[in-house]
Design a protein around this motif. Structure first.
Motif, PDB file in Angstrom:
ATOM      1  N   ILE A 193       1.441  -5.075  -3.877  1.00 16.86           N
ATOM      2  CA  ILE A 193       1.476  -5.232  -1.569  1.00 16.86           C
ATOM      3  C   ILE A 193       1.909  -3.628  -1.641  1.00 16.86           C
ATOM      4  O   ILE A 193       1.311  -3.006  -0.832  1.00 16.86           O
ATOM      5  N   ILE A 194       2.728  -3.213  -2.028  1.00 15.71           N
ATOM      6  CA  ILE A 194       3.168  -1.575  -1.788  1.00 15.71           C
ATOM      7  C   ILE A 194       2.242  -1.203  -2.117  1.00 15.71           C
ATOM      8  O   ILE A 194       1.799   0.163  -1.392  1.00 15.71           O
ATOM      9  N   ARG A 195       2.444  -1.251  -3.723  1.00 15.52           N
ATOM     10  CA  ARG A 195       1.720   0.016  -4.194  1.00 15.52           C
ATOM     11  C   ARG A 195      -0.242   0.037  -3.315  1.00 15.52           C
ATOM     12  O   ARG A 195      -0.615   1.090  -3.949  1.00 15.52           O
ATOM     13  N   ALA A 196      -0.267  -1.063  -3.392  1.00 19.28           N
ATOM     14  CA  ALA A 196      -1.747  -1.013  -2.259  1.00 19.28           C
ATOM     15  C   ALA A 196      -1.614   0.352  -0.781  1.00 19.28           C
ATOM     16  O   ALA A 196      -2.735   0.419  -0.477  1.00 19.28           O
ATOM     17  N   GLN A 197      -0.417   0.511  -0.458  1.00 18.42           N
ATOM     18  CA  GLN A 197      -0.228   0.858   0.599  1.00 18.42           C
ATOM     19  C   GLN A 197      -0.094   2.337   0.073  1.00 18.42           C
ATOM     20  O   GLN A 197       0.140   2.498  -1.093  1.00 18.42           O
ATOM     21  N   GLY A 198       0.175   3.235   1.392  1.00 15.07           N
ATOM     22  CA  GLY A 198       0.752   4.665   0.357  1.00 15.07           C
ATOM     23  C   GLY A 198       1.949   4.804   1.634  1.00 15.07           C
ATOM     24  O   GLY A 198       2.871   4.105   2.417  1.00 15.07           O
ATOM     25  N   ALA A 199       2.075   6.870   1.637  1.00 17.77           N
ATOM     26  CA  ALA A 199       3.244   6.874   1.581  1.00 17.77           C
ATOM     27  C   ALA A 199       3.470   7.364   3.612  1.00 17.77           C
ATOM     28  O   ALA A 199       4.473   7.228   4.342  1.00 17.77           O
ATOM     29  N   TRP A 200       2.266   7.812   4.046  1.00 15.18           N
ATOM     30  CA  TRP A 200       1.675   8.131   4.842  1.00 15.18           C
ATOM     31  C   TRP A 200       1.147   7.067   6.224  1.00 15.18           C
ATOM     32  O   TRP A 200       0.891   6.180   5.386  1.00 15.18           O
ATOM     33  N   PRO A 201       1.586   7.054   7.440  1.00 17.46           N
ATOM     34  CA  PRO A 201       1.719   5.851   8.170  1.00 17.46           C
ATOM     35  C   PRO A 201       0.186   5.276   8.284  1.00 17.46           C
ATOM     36  O   PRO A 201      -0.558   4.201   8.395  1.00 17.46           O
ATOM     37  N   HIS A 202      -0.824   6.102   7.909  1.00 18.53           N
ATOM     38  CA  HIS A 202      -2.334   5.629   7.951  1.00 18.53           C
ATOM     39  C   HIS A 202      -2.742   5.275   6.638  1.00 18.53           C
ATOM     40  O   HIS A 202      -3.673   4.268   6.801  1.00 18.53           O
ATOM     41  N   GLN A 203      -1.733   5.265   5.501  1.00 19.84           N
ATOM     42  CA  GLN A 203      -2.151   4.161   4.654  1.00 19.84           C
ATOM     43  C   GLN A 203      -1.477   3.009   4.736  1.00 19.84           C
ATOM     44  O   GLN A 203      -1.628   2.086   3.634  1.00 19.84           O
ATOM     45  N   TRP A 204      -0.319   3.186   5.898  1.00 20.58           N
ATOM     46  CA  TRP A 204       0.497   1.241   5.984  1.00 20.58           C
ATOM     47  C   TRP A 204      -1.040   0.103   6.215  1.00 20.58           C
ATOM     48  O   TRP A 204      -1.452   0.911   7.459  1.00 20.58           O
ATOM     49  N   PHE A 205      -0.520  -0.681   5.698  1.00 19.16           N
ATOM     50  CA  PHE A 205      -1.247  -1.711   6.547  1.00 19.16           C
ATOM     51  C   PHE A 205      -1.090  -2.083   8.067  1.00 19.16           C
ATOM     52  O   PHE A 205      -2.383  -2.825   8.041  1.00 19.16           O
ATOM     53  N   PHE A 206      -0.192  -1.544   8.415  1.00 18.34           N
ATOM     54  CA  PHE A 206       0.073  -2.117  10.227  1.00 18.34           C
ATOM     55  C   PHE A 206      -0.935  -0.947  11.009  1.00 18.34           C
ATOM     56  O   PHE A 206      -1.575  -1.435  11.709  1.00 18.34           O
ATOM     57  N   PHE A 207      -1.918  -0.232  10.139  1.00 16.25           N
ATOM     58  CA  PHE A 207      -2.648   0.666  10.734  1.00 16.25           C
ATOM     59  C   PHE A 207      -3.913  -0.247   9.596  1.00 16.25           C
ATOM     60  O   PHE A 207      -5.323   0.943   9.811  1.00 16.25           O
ATOM     61  N   HIS A 208      -3.368  -0.697   8.981  1.00 15.23           N
ATOM     62  CA  HIS A 208      -5.149  -0.952   8.091  1.00 15.23           C
ATOM     63  C   HIS A 208      -6.603  -1.414   9.563  1.00 15.23           C
ATOM     64  O   HIS A 208      -7.427  -0.495   9.120  1.00 15.23           O
ATOM     65  N   ASN A 209      -5.908  -1.680  10.163  1.00 18.94           N
ATOM     66  CA  ASN A 209      -7.513  -2.402  10.747  1.00 18.94           C
ATOM     67  C   ASN A 209      -6.718  -2.965  11.420  1.00 18.94           C
ATOM     68  O   ASN A 209      -5.741  -3.756  11.677  1.00 18.94           O
ATOM     69  N   PRO A 210      -7.410  -3.496  13.018  1.00 22.16           N
ATOM     70  CA  PRO A 210      -6.871  -4.034  14.454  1.00 22.16           C
ATOM     71  C   PRO A 210      -6.095  -5.482  13.628  1.00 22.16           C
ATOM     72  O   PRO A 210      -5.445  -5.838  15.016  1.00 22.16           O
TER      73      PRO A 210
END
Lengths: 369, 375, 159, 167, 185
Positions: A193-210
């Motif tokens: 799960i972590i690897r699927a995200q990135g270091a920058w905010p736009h890569q976080w799942f928080f901002f993935h979709n609404p």
């Protein structure tokens, strides 16, 4: 180097040349010891932090006499609690009464097993890590219910029953909101799960979709509720149930409950970071050749994010009043669960139509086309 | 709201108090519960019965003044001036104008800190500890004013029969106005933190609804009665202490969060009353007349034979002193009628069918204070 | 039905908007200076000195100017003042002047009647003790003749 | 109040309704014990004395008294009613059916004076413990120095032997 | 709370002076450097974490609240309130204790685990104070439970209570904790 236990195991075998099974046992024991004492320290530190944060919010200071700025307050509390008389009410169910705090602590501390602090440092990267974490923390409810029943006190019993109803109910929205993440990654492993995200905010799942954006709030709310924190602290509501399930507990046993609660704060904050805020992910330019330095930066990054969330938990704790029992249930069944289903649907449609790409990536893609 | 069935097999008797964090002192309730729902409330009071009425018969009239502090320690000044008024009426003493103004000032200051404590404690009982401490922070500032005026922080003993033992200075007035300015800012903050909070409203709205008729039948008074919709304020309707010289509105419950007369109304009436008190204070400071503060009195006070019932508007409702004098220096009987004692009897009627958490909120909204109940 | 649905979304909206408002208030308070006065050691000035002059702390008796009139004893409703005056050849002599600070209610009824302000309030408030007997204050160590204000006034006039 | 008194006398010819005029303070009407309840309900319903301000017990030299302070919201008038009860058998009808709030005040009067209110649903001690002896606000009451196993005598140093010279 | 049926009543209350004489043999032990220094550390811990019971009986309860409040802030010394007596080290008798309440306070005190301390706050709790004239007030809480520190005042201002706590801390620091533990063996 997925597993530090294996690394340690290899190290022991190479240097001491002892039996494989024995060295495995030793290495796991050592790891357990390190991590448990880490969580103990974290729990203690959080009690201190909570009192200082609460103090500042309430325009006072908080403990500042033991050691510099009162940092050793937790030690003083610890010493005192250990030295206190261990009271067991005469009509209590003694074995259950003794067992309950340990069950609580085990439930919380075991969750630490799957929490990755960096790309390398994780006790066990289980392939069902998410499931494990959600399941094992529910053991707390067993401890609370057991303790409240065994206390033979009506206030405790009320607290325990409230807690059981609450934790079991809030398990559902928590799981549903995490399901959105699992849907995107297709894996139940924390590291994946972590690897699927990135270091920058736009890569976080928080901002993935609404869907995931709302899912985070649902997850955080239900995690708070599972942890019996304000505004969901009805099982130990001071003004209503005296001290709820731990009314009859004193000394060391009480401190176990206390520690479990604060360790749980750490666990839920770290879970929030892992699921929605990129976990230990650091930008590429910070990854150096040296493994150790990279790992340290990762750990620092992870702990920093976690402590931000811990602060939010404490901040909420000292702001909001608590809900009533039926309102709590209403909130869970009428609001959180339907909304989390909607979030799940939104995420699913994102996965279906955009192949798991994040909202921002899709947006940028549209612009650049 | 809930089906109430008296099924004796499945009920639980719960003992709440006398040491319970939400009983504000030493009240005790024996609750009959069906799960979390309350079937009956039996108040058991008297854990703070300090025999103040008997002491009233044992000490002289001026020496009873410190005891009136302890009748309601949260609004001690109101009790002081009420007692002084009662004895003055019995003896036919005319109090100087400035002393009457001072009495208005101290009672309104005291009403503010009493209501601050009530709102803070209500928030604490609902689980928010911070608003309580913020309220205590503001309380401290007004306590300081009292300290400057009479030398004590809580039990003031600040009235003498026939006047006031102190005078207010220009610097104190200025300091007071400054604090009131700060208080207004604090109230705005408090609104954001507590009054308009969704959880807070949902915990209080529609809980413990007392309508006007029930309130009168149960002898409720003061803010609790006003929250039920009655335009009744002794300061306005039965003027004493020159209250007729001040312009202020009676705060009445509006039922804006739920039903008229619910817990939220009782809370918001008190919040409004703080504002009313601030405006009265500002008017009083502006128009404070000069002159003596103490009427001339004989050396030993011996009221003529007779009796008097004088009621004033304390922070917790009607505070009545019923004094029977037999012509000696000691009273034959002093009965103190307090708002909380009347309010405690309504708990059983309204408390049935509430949940345990609601009872706590309801109790806090009634603003019960143990010494006022027990005396 | 329709109203219920509207109410449902209104509830969500209200909860979502009001909670951050409250949180902003607590955050604001967090960055304010704490109002704590760090009694007893980390304060610029002793608390006693910051209290107003008419603060009702512990009582104090100046034995040199006590007239032995017993007014304070009479005015105290709870008998926490005990004065021992003996008539001797030279006149009335104070043998003991006890105030029980453990019992005293700090009401101030004893202070105004005193003709010479011998009994008065100090601004002391500290007096925690392991033994309640130490709260019985004795103001006279050696028998002291009572003060006679009139004679003193005459002397002043002569001078 | 005097007009009210005459009206009451007309309305209840059998009852002894006397008007007491004192040197100072409020005046009051002494009513017959047997007619108290009907008089008060008449006052509440027909004369619109809708508010019961206070209910208290009292004691004068020969009698115990139960005192009712009524108030009329419409006419802004107060009236004080008293019943005199013999000390050996102080019994009077409860008015809790008119104002339920009065039940607690009656319990207090029962506790502190020993006035028995007939038809009261729950006439127990309210302020003092159930096992308390005596009714403390009566004039001949002597303070106990022992309660249960607590010896409540005054302790040193509060009780300094009194050696004061007094004239 | 009424929990009469499950209280372990402890008859032996601390009798301060006698203990020292009786166990003088252990005093020698306690002079041991290791014991004393360990004792010191433990006592430092205990003294700085005196949790008090959220309980007030009368007027002093308001000052107790304000002592926990922002101005005086007892939390600086590691004292927080706990709502249940099981988790408390210290009970502050804040205010008048009536005869009806006395037995309840004894129950509360009995429910607290050892080592426990009592602060008597204000005149009423010290010796009945101004309600000495009444019939229903206990004349001094020390008739019911042993008191460690008396705080004068009616009510004591928050700083006075803070001082009371500091005096109690001093007492805790000077106790011989380990030796006491030996005694019970």
């Amino acid at each position: 180097m997925n597993n530090i236990a294996i690394t340690l195991h290899n190290f022991i075998i190479e240097n001491f040349g002892i039996d494989i099974n024995l060295s495995l046992a030793i290495s796991y024991f050592l790891i357990a010891l390190i991590f448990w004492s880490f969580l103990g320290v974290i729990g203690g530190l959080l009690t201190f932090l909570e009192r200082r944060v609460a103090g500042r919010i309430q325009s006072r200071i908080g403990p500042n006499r033991v050691g510099p700025q009162g940092i050793f307050q937790m030690l003083a509390d610890g010493i005192k609690l250990v030295l206190k008389e261990d009271l067991i009410p005469a009509l209590a169910d003694k074995p259950l009464f003794r067992m309950a705090p340990y069950l609580c602590v085990i439930g919380v501390f075991s969750a630490l097993v799957v929490i990755p602090f960096s790309s390398d440092i994780v006790v066990a990267d289980l392939n069902v890590g998410v499931l494990y974490a959600l399941a094992i923390t529910t053991m707390v409810v067993m401890g609370i219910l057991m303790g409240s029943w065994a206390s033979n006190n009506k206030w405790s019993l009320l607290g325990g029953l409230r807690s059981a109803a609450q934790i079991v109910s809030y398990e559902i929205p928590a799981a549903l909101s995490v399901l959105s993440i699992v849907l995107i990654t297709g894996s139940l492993s924390m590291q994946d799960i972590i690897r699927a995200q990135g270091a920058w905010p736009h890569q976080w799942f928080f901002f993935h979709n609404p869907g995931t954006f709302v899912a985070f709030f649902i997850f955080f709310t239900s995690a708070l509720a599972e942890n019996n924190r304000v505004p969901f602290d009805i099982p130990e509501a001071e003004s209503e149930l005296v001290a709820g399930y731990n009314t009859e507990y004193s000394g060391m046993r009480f401190s176990f409950f206390f520690l479990a609660e604060f360790a749980n704060v750490f666990i839920i904050s770290s879970l929030a970071v892992i699921f929605f805020f990129g976990g230990w992910q650091i930008p590429h330019f910070l990854i150096s050749e040296n493994h150790i330095i990279t790992n340290i930066i990762m750990i620092a990054n992870f702990l920093f994010k976690t402590f931000v969330f811990i602060f939010i938990v404490l901040w909420l704790r000292w702001t909001l009043p608590r809900l009533r029992v039926d309102q709590l249930m209403t909130m869970c069944w009428k609001y959180l669960i339907p909304i989390s289903f909607i979030c799940l649907c939104i995420t699913a449609s994102f996965v279906l139509f955009f192949g798991g790409k994040s909202m921002i990536a899709v947006f940028i893609g549209r612009i650049t086309q | 709201m809930y089906e109430l069935e008296k099924n004796n097999d499945n009920t639980m008797t719960l003992n709440m108090g006398p040491h319970h964090p939400s009983t504000h002192g030493v009240l005790r309730f024996i609750l009959e519960m069906d799960g979390e729902i309350i079937l009956s409330v039996k108040p058991d009071v008297g854990y703070l019965h300090r025999s103040i009425e008997k002491i009233g018969e044992r000490v002289t009239y001026p020496a009873f003044m410190p005891y009136t502090d302890r009748v309601d320690y949260v609004a001690a000044a109101n009790c002081n001036v009420g007692y002084a008024l009662a004895v003055e009426k019995l003896m036919g003493i005319e109090t100087p104008e400035r002393a009457q103004y001072l009495r208005v000032i101290v009672s309104e200051l005291n009403r503010i800190i009493s209501h601050l404590l009530m709102t803070g404690v209500l928030a604490m009982d609902l689980g928010a500890y911070t608003p309580f401490l913020h309220a205590v922070r503001e309380r401290e500032k007004i306590n300081d004013i009292f300290e400057i005026l009479c030398g004590a922080r809580l039990t003031y003993n600040l009235a003498t029969i026939g006047g006031m033992p102190f005078d207010i200075k220009e610097t104190t007035i200025r300091k007071c106005l400054e604090i009131l300015e700060g208080l207004k800012k604090f109230l705005k903050e408090f609104d954001d933190l507590v009054t308009n909070n969704a959880i807070f409203i949902s915990r209080l709205a529609n809980i413990g609804v007392i309508d006007k008729e029930t309130a009168k039948a149960f002898m409720l008074s003061g803010p609790n009665l006003r929250a039920a919709g009655a335009h009744w304020d002794l300061r306005k309707n039965e003027t004493y202490f020159l209250y007729d010289r001040f312009k202020f509105d009676i705060a009445v419950g509006s039922g804006k969060a739920g039903t008229l007369g619910d817990s939220y109304d009782r809370f918001s009436v008190r919040m409004k009353e703080i504002e009313t008190s601030i405006s009265i204070l500002e008017q009083a400071f502006k128009s404070l007349p000069s002159g003596e503060v103490q009427a001339k009195l004989p050396k030993t006070l011996k009221p003529p034979k007779g009796e008097v019932y004088v009621r004033t508007e304390s922070a917790r409702g009607e505070l009545g002193y019923y004094i029977i004098s037999d012509g000696t220096a000691k009273a034959s009987r002093i009965k103190i009628r307090t708002g909380s004692f009347a309010a405690i009897s309504i708990l059983d009627k309204i408390g049935r069918g509430l949940m345990l958490s609601d009872l706590v909120a309801f109790m806090a909204s009634l603003d019960l204070i143990a010494p006022e109940i027990d005396r | 039905m329709r109203e219920d649905i509207i109410q449902y979304f209104r509830n969500i909206k209200y909860a979502v908007t009001s909670v951050p408002k409250g949180m902003m208030v607590t955050l604001k308070n967090m960055f304010r200076e704490p109002t704590t006065i760090q009694y007893p050691d980390r304060i610029p000035q002793k608390i006693e000195d910051t209290l107003p002059l008419n603060y009702r702390g512990h009582l104090e008796v100046e034995k040199e100017i006590c007239t032995g009139c017993l007014l304070c004893e009479k005015f105290c409703p709870i008998d926490c003042i005990r004065i021992d005056v003996h008539k001797e050849e030279t006149g009335r002599v104070l043998h003991s002047f006890k105030i029980d600070m453990a019992k005293c209610m700090y009401c101030g009824l004893c202070v105004p009647p005193c003709p010479t302000d011998a009994i008065r309030f100090t601004r002391k408030f500290e007096g925690s003790t392991y033994d309640i007997k130490s709260l019985l204050f004795e103001f006279i160590d050696t028998p002291t003749p009572v003060y006679k204000p009139n004679r003193d006034k005459d002397k002043k006039e002569e001078a | 109040m005097e007009t009210l008194h005459t009206r009451l006398q007309e309305k209840f010819p059998n009852a002894q309704v006397t008007f007491a005029n004192l040197e100072a303070g409020d005046h009051y009407i002494i009513v017959d014990t047997a007619h108290l309840h009907s008089i008060i309900s008449y006052l509440k319903i027909d004369e619109h004395y809708t508010i019961l301000m206070c209910l208290s017990g009292a004691e004068d030299s020969e009698f115990l008294q139960s005192v009712y302070h009524l108030f009329s919201e419409s006419s802004r008038k107060k009236v004080t009613l008293k019943v005199r009860l013999p000390k050996d058998n102080p019994e009077v009808e409860t008015i809790g059916d008119l104002w339920p709030g009065a039940y607690f005040f009656e319990r207090e009067a029962y506790d502190l004076f020993g006035i028995i209110y007939k038809n009261h649903p729950d006439l127990r001690r309210i302020m003092l413990p159930e096992d308390w002896i005596g009714h403390p606000l009566r004039k001949n009451y002597i303070d106990p120095i022992q309660y249960q196993d607590i010896n409540n005598e005054r302790a040193y140093p509060c009780d300094v032997p009194n050696v004061t010279e007094k004239k | 709370m009424e929990k009469r049926d499950h209280i372990e009543t402890r008859e032996e209350y601390r009798t301060k002076e006698n203990e020292v004489q009786e166990w003088s043999a252990y005093q020698k032990l306690s002079d041991n450097v290791l014991f004393t220094s360990l004792d010191k550390i433990l006592n430092l811990g205990r003294a700085n974490s005196l949790w008090y019971l959220l309980f007030g009986t009368a007027c002093c309860a308001i000052e107790l609240m304000q002592t926990g409040g922002p101005r005086a802030d007892l939390d600086r010394f590691g004292s927080v309130f706990r709502p249940t007596p099981r988790q408390c080290d210290l009970i502050i008798i804040a205010g008048t204790v009536t005869l009806k309440m006395a037995s309840r306070i004894k129950i509360l005190y009995d429910q607290m685990p050892e080592p426990k301390y009592v602060i008597s706050m204000g005149s009423c709790a010290n010796c009945g104070g101004l309600f000495d004239l009444g019939y229903s007030v206990l004349r001094g809480i020390d008739k019911v439970i042993p008191v460690d520190v008396y705080v004068p005042g009616c009510p004591p201002r928050p700083e006075a209570l803070t001082e009371g706590l500091l005096v109690l801390q001093q007492k805790v620091k000077n106790e011989k904790f380990l030796v006491k533990e030996k005694k019970s063996i």
